[in-house]
Structure formats: structure tokens, C-alpha cells
Design an enzyme around this catalytic site. Structure first.
Site, PDB file in Angstrom:
ATOM      1  N   PRO A  94       0.428  -0.946  -0.117  1.00 24.60           N
ATOM      2  CA  PRO A  94      -0.177   0.093   0.101  1.00 24.60           C
ATOM      3  C   PRO A  94       1.027   1.430  -0.136  1.00 24.60           C
ATOM      4  O   PRO A  94       1.711   1.459   0.833  1.00 24.60           O
ATOM      5  CB  PRO A  94      -0.696  -0.405   1.871  1.00 24.60           C
ATOM      6  CG  PRO A  94      -0.194  -1.731   1.763  1.00 24.60           C
ATOM      7  CD  PRO A  94       0.816  -1.728   1.516  1.00 24.60           C
ATOM      8  N   GLU A  95       0.343   2.036  -0.794  1.00 24.17           N
ATOM      9  CA  GLU A  95       1.631   3.455  -1.032  1.00 24.17           C
ATOM     10  C   GLU A  95       0.324   4.556  -0.236  1.00 24.17           C
ATOM     11  O   GLU A  95      -1.133   3.913   0.129  1.00 24.17           O
ATOM     12  CB  GLU A  95       1.260   3.822  -2.431  1.00 24.17           C
ATOM     13  CG  GLU A  95       2.773   3.126  -2.931  1.00 24.17           C
ATOM     14  CD  GLU A  95       3.550   3.447  -3.790  1.00 24.17           C
ATOM     15  OE1 GLU A  95       3.771   4.541  -3.946  1.00 24.17           O
ATOM     16  OE2 GLU A  95       4.615   3.197  -4.643  1.00 24.17           O
TER      17      GLU A  95
END
Ligand SMILES: [Zn+2]
Length: 296
Positions: A2-3
Site C-alpha cells: 500500500p502506498e
């Protein structure tokens, strides 16, 4: 992994469910994730109310009304699931079906509010995520947060602030932007996209967008604008189905249709008037995608 846009999307999905609720129970199904849980974690959280869920870089911060803050990081594969319904043994009452890999459900926050009982389940097959805790007044001393740089979506992010961070840096611009001590939470994909949008080469020296006296050069302002724009669009794309909380599951993937350079080797550059093609090169062990024709 996840960014930042995914983490912000998760935060927006969780906040309305968690804020204002009292923690009635904290279930820990193992002693650790990537790191051991903090000392007395469950005991210190139970019976406190969640006052806010905020974000700093890729960290989610749940502030409690007992002066403590729970710090959560999704690692590589962490996700949250929202369940409601009174009893664990009445599957029909679940708002969403249980994940098929419930053996990776490591933490459950049991919450109670005016709208009933809720469960926030943390699932993490690879267990690179972690949870920590801090007194609210000492948050900036926490080992995970102490050295974090600018939050790219925060109020403090400006051309002047970025120039201050990059002044004197000999490293390539892209490497500097990936350094969490400069900007917190910006990953490979969004740095590549922002540099393309700002028409800046990933390989130029970081300090080259700062003037000799430490003030921002022209590219610096463009870059700050591009970072905000790229992240903002990703969040908008990810947040479009927030109403049913499904985005809190973390399984967002990336917003490929929005990408101009990342993963687009040999594709014609999409900038009007540019006849270049997107190239890929390894930079610091990671793929950099850019258009050599229009990014200088
Ligand atoms: Zn181009």
C-alpha cells in the site's frame, strides 16, 4: 505494497466507523507482527474512546481519550476489514463476508458506539505490518515517526519546505524524494508520475531545483504541485466507492489507468507536443520510468 493514497483511502474508510467509539476489547491472536506488540497493549486500549483517526506518511494514528495514540502500519500486505453485528457466531449478521483466510486475522478491535457493535479486523498474511503505541505528547519521539519527513499532503508541504530539505543534496532527485526522511510516504510509482508531470528528470541532482540561497527554483514549485496532484487523483479514484467501506480492505491495487509513465516502457509519451517514448532504467535497485525527451 500500500502506498500513501491507499493508506489515506483506508483511513477515510475506517474513520467514520472508529471515531467516537469505545474500545470494549482488543483481541491479539499472536504476540507480534513485524515487531512485538507494545507492553500492555490490550489493557491500555480497552475502555478508551477513539477520538480521531489521522495519518502521518503511511502511518495510521488512532488517538484515544486517555492520552494514548495507537500507531499502525500496513507493511506489505496488511489490510483492515470492517464488520458489524452483535455476535461472532452469527455469520448472517456480518456486514461483509468473513475473509477466507481468517487465519491471517491477527488483531481485532471490538468497538461500541451509539450505532451498535463494530469490529475492525487487521489481516496481514506476510506480517510486515506492525502496531505501536505512544503517549500523545511524545508522538514525535516515537521511533517510527521521529525521522519522518514532510507529509506530501500536509499543510507544511510547500516549495519552500521542499527546497529546504533538498538544498545541498547531491543524490539524484528521485532517490531524494523516495527518502522517507525528506518526504514521508511517497513510493516509487507516485514519485515517477510526479516527476513526469513536473517535467523533471529523475536523474538530475536533487539540489538542482533549489537556488543557491536555499529558496525554491522554478522546478521545485512545479514538483510540489505535481506531487499533490498525482496523490490527490489517486485518492479520488480509490475513494469513489468509500460509501460501503470496501476500500478499507486495503486490496486496492494501483490506479493503472491514471498512470502516465510507471510500467509503460516504450509507450509514446502522453504529453502534448512530445514525440518521446517512455524508458525504463534501474536506479538504486528500483525501476525508474521517464521520458528523456521532455523531462529535464
Ligand atoms: Zn515526453
Amino acid at each position: 505494497m500500500p502506498e500513501l493514497p491507499e493508506v489515506e483511502t483506508v483511513r477515510r474508510g475506517l474513520a467514520p466507523v472508529m471515531e467516537g467509539k469505545k474500545v470494549t476489547r482488543l483481541e491479539l491472536r499472536r504476540p507480534d507482527l513485524r515487531y512485538p506488540f507494545p507492553e500492555g497493549f490490550a489493557r491500555r486500549v480497552v475502555s478508551a474512546k477513539v477520538t480521531s483517526l489521522s495519518r502521518r506518511g503511511k502511518y495510521l494514528l488512532a488517538a484515544l481519550d486517555n492520552e494514548l495514540v495507537v500507531i499502525m502500519h500496513l507493511g506489505m500486505s496488511g489490510s483492515f476489514r470492517i464488520e458489524s453485528g452483535a455476535l461472532d457466531n452469527s455469520p448472517g449478521s456480518f456486514r461483509f463476508p468473513r475473509s477466507p483466510d481468517a487465519r491471517h486475522d491477527h488483531v481485532t478491535f471490538h468497538l461500541r458506539g451509539e450505532d451498535g457493535e463494530w469490529r475492525i479486523v487487521y489481516n496481514d498474511p506476510r506480517r510486515f505490518g506492525f502496531m505501536d503505541m505512544s503517549e500523545s505528547g511524545r508522538l514525535s519521539e516515537n521511533r517510527h515517526l521521529a525521522r519522518l519527513g514532510l507529509d506530501p499532503l500536509g499543510n507544511e508541504m510547500s516549495a519552500a519546505a521542499l527546497a529546504e530539505c533538498l538544498a545541498g543534496k547531491e543524490s539524484p532527485l528521485k532517490s531524494a524524494l523516495l527518502d522517507q526522511r525528506v518526504i514521508a510516504g511517497l513510493g516509487n510509482i507516485y514519485v515517477s508520475e510526479a516527476l513526469w508531470q513536473a517535467r523533471l528528470s529523475p536523474f538530475r541532482k536533487a539540489a538542482s531545483i533549489v537556488r543557491g540561497n536555499g529558496t525554491p527554483g522554478t522546478g521545485c514549485g512545479r514538483l510540489v504541485e505535481a506531487i499533490r496532484n498525482v496523490l490527490g487523483r489517486a485518492i479520488a479514484a480509490g475513494g469513489s466507492s468509500l460509501r460501503d467501506h470496501r476500500r478499507a480492505d486495503g486490496e486496492l491495487g494501483y490506479f493503472q489507468h491514471e498512470l502516465n509513465v510507471y510500467g509503460r516502457t516504450a509507450v509514446p509519451c502522453g504529453r502534448g507536443g512530445c514525440d518521446g517514448r517512455i524508458q525504463r532504467r534501474l536506479q538504486g535497485g528500483r525501476s525508474t520510468f521517464w521520458c528523456a525527451r521532455c523531462q529535464r
